[in-house]
Design a protein around this motif. Structure first.
Motif, PDB file in Angstrom:
ATOM      1  N   GLY A 115       0.816  -1.206   0.000  1.00 63.58           N
ATOM      2  CA  GLY A 115       0.000   0.000   0.000  1.00 63.58           C
ATOM      3  C   GLY A 115       0.848   1.253   0.000  1.00 63.58           C
ATOM      4  N   GLY A 116       0.378   2.221  -0.684  1.00 62.62           N
ATOM      5  CA  GLY A 116       1.030   3.511  -0.729  1.00 62.62           C
ATOM      6  C   GLY A 116       0.112   4.536  -0.100  1.00 62.62           C
ATOM      7  N   GLU A 117       0.200   5.748  -0.585  1.00 64.01           N
ATOM      8  CA  GLU A 117      -0.654   6.818  -0.081  1.00 64.01           C
ATOM      9  C   GLU A 117      -2.103   6.536  -0.473  1.00 64.01           C
ATOM     10  OE1 GLU A 117      -1.411  11.571  -0.876  1.00 64.01           O
ATOM     11  OE2 GLU A 117       0.465  10.673  -1.493  1.00 64.01           O
ATOM     12  N   ALA A 118      -3.013   6.634   0.493  1.00 69.64           N
ATOM     13  CA  ALA A 118      -4.422   6.355   0.226  1.00 69.64           C
ATOM     14  C   ALA A 118      -5.060   7.544  -0.486  1.00 69.64           C
ATOM     15  CB  ALA A 118      -5.157   6.069   1.526  1.00 69.64           C
ATOM     16  N   LEU A 119      -5.676   7.285  -1.622  1.00 70.22           N
ATOM     17  CA  LEU A 119      -6.371   8.308  -2.383  1.00 70.22           C
ATOM     18  C   LEU A 119      -7.844   7.932  -2.477  1.00 70.22           C
ATOM     19  CD1 LEU A 119      -3.841   8.653  -5.329  1.00 70.22           C
ATOM     20  CD2 LEU A 119      -4.037  10.130  -3.329  1.00 70.22           C
ATOM     21  N   GLU A 120      -8.701   8.884  -2.136  1.00 67.10           N
ATOM     22  CA  GLU A 120     -10.134   8.610  -2.233  1.00 67.10           C
ATOM     23  C   GLU A 120     -10.509   8.543  -3.709  1.00 67.10           C
ATOM     24  OE1 GLU A 120     -13.850   9.908   0.321  1.00 67.10           O
ATOM     25  OE2 GLU A 120     -13.096  11.560  -0.886  1.00 67.10           O
ATOM     26  N   LYS A 121     -11.178   7.451  -4.084  1.00 62.93           N
ATOM     27  CA  LYS A 121     -11.573   7.285  -5.478  1.00 62.93           C
ATOM     28  C   LYS A 121     -13.075   7.401  -5.694  1.00 62.93           C
ATOM     29  CE  LYS A 121     -11.714   2.263  -5.231  1.00 62.93           C
ATOM     30  NZ  LYS A 121     -11.281   1.010  -5.838  1.00 62.93           N
ATOM     31  N   LEU A 122     -13.862   7.189  -4.596  1.00 61.99           N
ATOM     32  CA  LEU A 122     -15.308   7.148  -4.763  1.00 61.99           C
ATOM     33  C   LEU A 122     -15.997   7.468  -3.449  1.00 61.99           C
ATOM     34  CD1 LEU A 122     -17.666   6.154  -6.706  1.00 61.99           C
ATOM     35  CD2 LEU A 122     -17.361   3.928  -5.646  1.00 61.99           C
ATOM     36  N   ARG A 123     -17.083   8.241  -3.520  1.00 56.35           N
ATOM     37  CA  ARG A 123     -17.965   8.479  -2.371  1.00 56.35           C
ATOM     38  C   ARG A 123     -19.374   8.130  -2.796  1.00 56.35           C
ATOM     39  NH1 ARG A 123     -16.399  14.476  -0.366  1.00 56.35           N
ATOM     40  NH2 ARG A 123     -14.259  13.987   0.222  1.00 56.35           N
ATOM     41  N   VAL A 124     -20.041   7.406  -1.908  1.00 60.70           N
ATOM     42  CA  VAL A 124     -21.418   6.981  -2.171  1.00 60.70           C
ATOM     43  C   VAL A 124     -22.278   7.518  -1.037  1.00 60.70           C
ATOM     44  CG1 VAL A 124     -22.956   5.027  -2.548  1.00 60.70           C
ATOM     45  CG2 VAL A 124     -20.542   4.868  -3.236  1.00 60.70           C
ATOM     46  N   GLN A 125     -23.302   8.289  -1.379  1.00 62.35           N
ATOM     47  CA  GLN A 125     -24.194   8.856  -0.363  1.00 62.35           C
ATOM     48  C   GLN A 125     -25.519   8.109  -0.386  1.00 62.35           C
ATOM     49  OE1 GLN A 125     -24.365  13.142   0.339  1.00 62.35           O
ATOM     50  NE2 GLN A 125     -26.574  13.034   0.013  1.00 62.35           N
ATOM     51  N   PHE A 126     -25.979   7.762   0.828  1.00 64.44           N
ATOM     52  CA  PHE A 126     -27.255   7.070   0.989  1.00 64.44           C
ATOM     53  C   PHE A 126     -28.246   7.981   1.692  1.00 64.44           C
ATOM     54  CE2 PHE A 126     -24.078   3.730   0.930  1.00 64.44           C
ATOM     55  CZ  PHE A 126     -24.652   2.753   0.135  1.00 64.44           C
ATOM     56  N   GLU A 127     -29.453   8.038   1.174  1.00 66.26           N
ATOM     57  CA  GLU A 127     -30.566   8.712   1.846  1.00 66.26           C
ATOM     58  C   GLU A 127     -31.756   7.761   1.766  1.00 66.26           C
ATOM     59  OE1 GLU A 127     -30.956  13.078   1.320  1.00 66.26           O
ATOM     60  OE2 GLU A 127     -29.409  12.791  -0.201  1.00 66.26           O
ATOM     61  N   ALA A 128     -32.440   7.597   2.873  1.00 62.41           N
ATOM     62  CA  ALA A 128     -33.590   6.690   2.964  1.00 62.41           C
ATOM     63  C   ALA A 128     -33.225   5.272   2.519  1.00 62.41           C
ATOM     64  CB  ALA A 128     -34.766   7.239   2.155  1.00 62.41           C
ATOM     65  N   GLY A 129     -31.997   4.836   2.825  1.00 66.71           N
ATOM     66  CA  GLY A 129     -31.585   3.473   2.546  1.00 66.71           C
ATOM     67  C   GLY A 129     -31.245   3.155   1.109  1.00 66.71           C
ATOM     68  N   ARG A 130     -31.069   4.190   0.282  1.00 58.12           N
ATOM     69  CA  ARG A 130     -30.746   3.996  -1.134  1.00 58.12           C
ATOM     70  C   ARG A 130     -29.649   4.974  -1.551  1.00 58.12           C
ATOM     71  NH1 ARG A 130     -33.299  -0.347  -3.823  1.00 58.12           N
ATOM     72  NH2 ARG A 130     -35.160  -0.816  -2.620  1.00 58.12           N
ATOM     73  N   VAL A 131     -28.855   4.598  -2.560  1.00 65.46           N
ATOM     74  CA  VAL A 131     -27.833   5.494  -3.086  1.00 65.46           C
ATOM     75  C   VAL A 131     -28.522   6.711  -3.683  1.00 65.46           C
ATOM     76  CG1 VAL A 131     -26.021   5.795  -4.829  1.00 65.46           C
ATOM     77  CG2 VAL A 131     -26.174   3.648  -3.553  1.00 65.46           C
ATOM     78  N   SER A 132     -28.130   7.900  -3.184  1.00 64.57           N
ATOM     79  CA  SER A 132     -28.713   9.144  -3.696  1.00 64.57           C
ATOM     80  C   SER A 132     -27.717   9.952  -4.516  1.00 64.57           C
ATOM     81  CB  SER A 132     -29.252   9.997  -2.542  1.00 64.57           C
ATOM     82  OG  SER A 132     -28.206  10.329  -1.648  1.00 64.57           O
ATOM     83  N   SER A 133     -26.415   9.705  -4.321  1.00 65.80           N
ATOM     84  CA  SER A 133     -25.414  10.355  -5.158  1.00 65.80           C
ATOM     85  C   SER A 133     -24.130   9.537  -5.145  1.00 65.80           C
ATOM     86  CB  SER A 133     -25.128  11.799  -4.692  1.00 65.80           C
ATOM     87  OG  SER A 133     -24.420  11.802  -3.466  1.00 65.80           O
ATOM     88  N   ILE A 134     -23.375   9.684  -6.239  1.00 68.06           N
ATOM     89  CA  ILE A 134     -22.110   8.988  -6.411  1.00 68.06           C
ATOM     90  C   ILE A 134     -21.090  10.017  -6.883  1.00 68.06           C
ATOM     91  CG2 ILE A 134     -20.884   7.159  -7.651  1.00 68.06           C
ATOM     92  CD1 ILE A 134     -23.702   5.893  -8.169  1.00 68.06           C
TER      93      ILE A 134
END
Length: 140
Positions: A115-134
């Motif tokens: 492992g090297g430096e950790a880079l964020e590649k993806l964020r997943v937002q949930f509202e009301a138990g479902r993916v609302s944004s990616i």
């Protein structure tokens, strides 16, 4: 430590590290019944390691695995849960060192790092138990 012992230790460490990785196929296999109950378009995305708006947390886990980080976000509609996926990049390093102290003592060691430096590649937002944004990381 002999070269044979060093090679054996290296092989054991690599097999343990690689064995801990889960794949999309292994996650599907662990929950085959649940996977089979999803609509064809959802199954296709999960097999490809992709997600979509409207996915449940279980579907996201099956497609992407466990998130690197989970946190909350306040929105106008209330509180949302956000899952962050990080990419540590393909880094593997080896080290071998030793010293001699006036001819009376010799020491040797082997170091293995992944492992090297950790880079964020993806964020997943949930509202009301479902993916609302990616959100995906931009390419520079």
């Amino acid at each position: 430590m002999t070269t044979t012992h060093t090679a054996a230790l290296l092989a054991l460490s690599l097999s343990i590290g690689l064995g801990a990785c889960s794949t999309t196929a292994s996650r599907i296999g662990e929950q085959q019944g649940q996977f089979d109950s999803y609509p064809a378009e959802v199954r296709e995305k999960i097999r490809a390691g992709e997600i979509a708006i409207g996915f449940t947390p279980e579907q996201v886990r099956m497609a992407l695995g466990e998130p690197s980080r989970v946190y909350s976000r306040q929105t106008a509609e209330g509180e949302a849960e956000v899952w962050s996926y990080q990419d540590r990049g393909p880094a593997l390093s080896f080290g071998l060192g030793g010293f001699s102290g006036g001819g009376t003592s010799v020491g040797a060691g082997v170091g293995i790092g992944t492992g090297g430096e950790a880079l964020e590649k993806l964020r997943v937002q949930f509202e009301a138990g479902r993916v609302s944004s990616i959100e995906t990381a931009g390419k520079n």
